[in-house]
Design a protein around this motif. Structure first.
Motif, PDB file in Angstrom:
ATOM      1  N   LYS A  34       0.820  -1.210   0.000  1.00 48.18           N
ATOM      2  CA  LYS A  34       0.000   0.000   0.000  1.00 48.18           C
ATOM      3  C   LYS A  34       0.849   1.253   0.000  1.00 48.18           C
ATOM      4  CE  LYS A  34      -2.373  -1.000   3.720  1.00 48.18           C
ATOM      5  NZ  LYS A  34      -3.423  -0.893   4.778  1.00 48.18           N
ATOM      6  N   GLY A  35       2.049   1.147   0.564  1.00 47.42           N
ATOM      7  CA  GLY A  35       2.948   2.284   0.674  1.00 47.42           C
ATOM      8  C   GLY A  35       4.288   1.788   1.147  1.00 47.42           C
ATOM      9  N   ALA A  36       5.167   2.699   1.496  1.00 53.73           N
ATOM     10  CA  ALA A  36       6.492   2.314   1.954  1.00 53.73           C
ATOM     11  C   ALA A  36       6.398   1.464   3.219  1.00 53.73           C
ATOM     12  CB  ALA A  36       7.333   3.557   2.233  1.00 53.73           C
ATOM     13  N   HIS A  37       6.901   0.228   3.127  1.00 57.14           N
ATOM     14  CA  HIS A  37       6.941  -0.684   4.274  1.00 57.14           C
ATOM     15  C   HIS A  37       5.538  -0.960   4.829  1.00 57.14           C
ATOM     16  CE1 HIS A  37      11.109   0.509   3.972  1.00 57.14           C
ATOM     17  NE2 HIS A  37      10.798   1.739   4.283  1.00 57.14           N
ATOM     18  N   ASP A  38       4.523  -0.881   3.988  1.00 54.86           N
ATOM     19  CA  ASP A  38       3.134  -1.035   4.420  1.00 54.86           C
ATOM     20  C   ASP A  38       2.444  -2.044   3.506  1.00 54.86           C
ATOM     21  OD1 ASP A  38       0.734  -0.727   5.665  1.00 54.86           O
ATOM     22  OD2 ASP A  38       0.299   1.262   4.883  1.00 54.86           O
ATOM     23  N   PHE A  39       2.116  -3.221   4.058  1.00 52.29           N
ATOM     24  CA  PHE A  39       1.598  -4.309   3.243  1.00 52.29           C
ATOM     25  C   PHE A  39       0.173  -4.675   3.648  1.00 52.29           C
ATOM     26  CE2 PHE A  39       6.192  -4.740   3.206  1.00 52.29           C
ATOM     27  CZ  PHE A  39       6.459  -4.953   1.864  1.00 52.29           C
ATOM     28  N   VAL A  40      -0.551  -5.295   2.711  1.00 58.65           N
ATOM     29  CA  VAL A  40      -1.884  -5.813   2.967  1.00 58.65           C
ATOM     30  C   VAL A  40      -1.981  -7.186   2.316  1.00 58.65           C
ATOM     31  CG1 VAL A  40      -2.890  -4.735   0.903  1.00 58.65           C
ATOM     32  CG2 VAL A  40      -4.365  -5.322   2.848  1.00 58.65           C
ATOM     33  N   THR A  41      -2.737  -8.064   2.927  1.00 58.01           N
ATOM     34  CA  THR A  41      -2.967  -9.392   2.367  1.00 58.01           C
ATOM     35  C   THR A  41      -4.455  -9.569   2.085  1.00 58.01           C
ATOM     36  OG1 THR A  41      -3.461 -10.556   4.439  1.00 58.01           O
ATOM     37  CG2 THR A  41      -1.117 -10.240   3.877  1.00 58.01           C
ATOM     38  N   GLN A  42      -4.796 -10.633   1.385  1.00 58.00           N
ATOM     39  CA  GLN A  42      -6.200 -10.933   1.142  1.00 58.00           C
ATOM     40  C   GLN A  42      -6.916 -11.238   2.444  1.00 58.00           C
ATOM     41  OE1 GLN A  42      -7.610 -10.573  -1.910  1.00 58.00           O
ATOM     42  NE2 GLN A  42      -9.552 -10.806  -0.815  1.00 58.00           N
ATOM     43  N   ILE A  43      -6.174 -11.723   3.418  1.00 61.83           N
ATOM     44  CA  ILE A  43      -6.775 -12.002   4.726  1.00 61.83           C
ATOM     45  C   ILE A  43      -7.292 -10.716   5.370  1.00 61.83           C
ATOM     46  CG2 ILE A  43      -6.348 -12.905   7.045  1.00 61.83           C
ATOM     47  CD1 ILE A  43      -6.399 -15.024   4.816  1.00 61.83           C
ATOM     48  N   ASP A  44      -6.502  -9.626   5.284  1.00 58.88           N
ATOM     49  CA  ASP A  44      -6.962  -8.330   5.801  1.00 58.88           C
ATOM     50  C   ASP A  44      -8.306  -7.959   5.172  1.00 58.88           C
ATOM     51  OD1 ASP A  44      -4.270  -6.651   7.050  1.00 58.88           O
ATOM     52  OD2 ASP A  44      -3.852  -8.318   5.713  1.00 58.88           O
ATOM     53  N   LYS A  45      -8.364  -8.089   3.855  1.00 55.52           N
ATOM     54  CA  LYS A  45      -9.570  -7.687   3.119  1.00 55.52           C
ATOM     55  C   LYS A  45     -10.749  -8.591   3.448  1.00 55.52           C
ATOM     56  CE  LYS A  45      -6.871  -5.840  -0.754  1.00 55.52           C
ATOM     57  NZ  LYS A  45      -6.584  -5.952  -2.213  1.00 55.52           N
ATOM     58  N   ASP A  46     -10.507  -9.900   3.485  1.00 56.95           N
ATOM     59  CA  ASP A  46     -11.594 -10.837   3.776  1.00 56.95           C
ATOM     60  C   ASP A  46     -12.119 -10.648   5.197  1.00 56.95           C
ATOM     61  OD1 ASP A  46     -11.257 -11.854   1.249  1.00 56.95           O
ATOM     62  OD2 ASP A  46     -10.220 -13.675   1.882  1.00 56.95           O
ATOM     63  N   ALA A  47     -11.213 -10.426   6.139  1.00 62.65           N
ATOM     64  CA  ALA A  47     -11.630 -10.241   7.528  1.00 62.65           C
ATOM     65  C   ALA A  47     -12.457  -8.967   7.682  1.00 62.65           C
ATOM     66  CB  ALA A  47     -10.407 -10.202   8.442  1.00 62.65           C
ATOM     67  N   GLU A  48     -12.029  -7.883   7.025  1.00 61.58           N
ATOM     68  CA  GLU A  48     -12.788  -6.642   7.119  1.00 61.58           C
ATOM     69  C   GLU A  48     -14.176  -6.795   6.512  1.00 61.58           C
ATOM     70  OE1 GLU A  48     -10.860  -2.795   6.844  1.00 61.58           O
ATOM     71  OE2 GLU A  48     -12.198  -2.291   5.184  1.00 61.58           O
ATOM     72  N   GLN A  49     -14.249  -7.434   5.359  1.00 60.24           N
ATOM     73  CA  GLN A  49     -15.545  -7.634   4.715  1.00 60.24           C
ATOM     74  C   GLN A  49     -16.465  -8.484   5.581  1.00 60.24           C
ATOM     75  OE1 GLN A  49     -16.564  -6.015   2.065  1.00 60.24           O
ATOM     76  NE2 GLN A  49     -18.592  -6.949   2.294  1.00 60.24           N
TER      77      GLN A  49
END
Length: 258
Positions: A34-49
């Motif tokens: 997402k940005g410098a040293h800032d990551f997201v996984t599909q798990i983040d997205k699935d959990a939020e949804q």
């Protein structure tokens, strides 16, 4: 338990199941930056949804501020969600991450939870009703000063150009305190302050979803939450200091000019 908090707990447990399933198969994760040293996984997205969908089953008109999905809807009730606080820990297999959910009513924090799915620890708070860990009342510590305290913080890893000034202040706080931890999850750090595991916490560069739930947990466990200058609106300032009044006083004395 307040009905809205009860729904949030159910949502957090659903998200926790998704997170633990992903934790067991981390080698298969696809990372996005997402940005410098800032990551997201599909798990983040699935959990939020999953959290949003669970809450919407009971409160379809409520608004949401999510780390991954942004702001949706407009209502006097707004849920602030971090589906996986400590994503880097999660990715690396470091067992320290959580789900964080808070509820604002007309701009005021009313309900909050932080759920650690690895340890099955559920920190909850309601305005005026105190803070609990797995249903048992928790209270923060009341040190007389910073000496012998165990504090927690985070470093400005997304903008390392600010680290030299931050480090000067860190060194002063480290010298004045017993010890300082840096664990990689603001929400859990604040929950630990509420439970008396840490005596205080401070960080700059935070977002509302990082600290909203933790702020209410600390306040309802007898603590105070401010910004670096000791003012009372950390949620919108991007910086937070949490702990007992005397710990706050000691930290702010070092942080106010940062």
């Amino acid at each position: 338990m307040h009905p809205m908090l009860n729904i949030a707990v159910r949502a957090a447990r659903v998200a926790g199941t998704i997170i633990m399933r992903g934790y067991e198969t981390r080698d298969e994760l696809t990372l996005e930056q997402k940005g410098a040293h800032d990551f997201v996984t599909q798990i983040d997205k699935d959990a939020e949804q999953a959290i949003i969908e669970k809450i919407q089953q009971s409160y379809p008109d409520h608004a949401f501020i999510g780390e991954e999905s942004g702001t949706t809807g407009e209502n006097e009730y707004t849920w602030i969600i971090d589906p996986l606080d400590g994503t880097t820990n999660f990715i690396k297999g470091i067992p320290h991450f959580c789900v964080s959910i808070a509820l604002l009513h007309k701009g005021r924090l009313e309900q909050a939870l932080v759920f650690d799915p690895l340890r099955s620890e559920l920190f909850t708070a309601g305005r005026g009703t105190g803070a609990q860990l797995n249903g048992y009342r928790i209270r923060g510590t009341q040190p007389k000063d910073l000496s012998n305290t165990v504090l927690a913080t985070a470093f400005p890893f997304k903008d390392k150009s600010t680290f030299p000034a931050y480090n000067q202040t860190f060194c002063k706080i480290f010298a004045a305190s017993g010890d300082v931890r840096r664990s990689g999850s603001a929400a859990l750090d604040l929950a630990y302050v509420a439970a008396g595991r840490y005596d205080g916490y401070y960080e700059r560069g935070i977002k509302p979803w990082d600290v909203a739930a933790g702020e209410l947990l600390v306040r309802e466990s007898g603590g105070i939450v401010t910004d670096f200058k000791g003012n009372n609106d950390p949620l919108n300032k991007g910086e937070i200091v949490a702990g007992s009044p005397k710990v706050i006083r000691g930290l702010v004395s070092h942080l106010k000019n940062l």
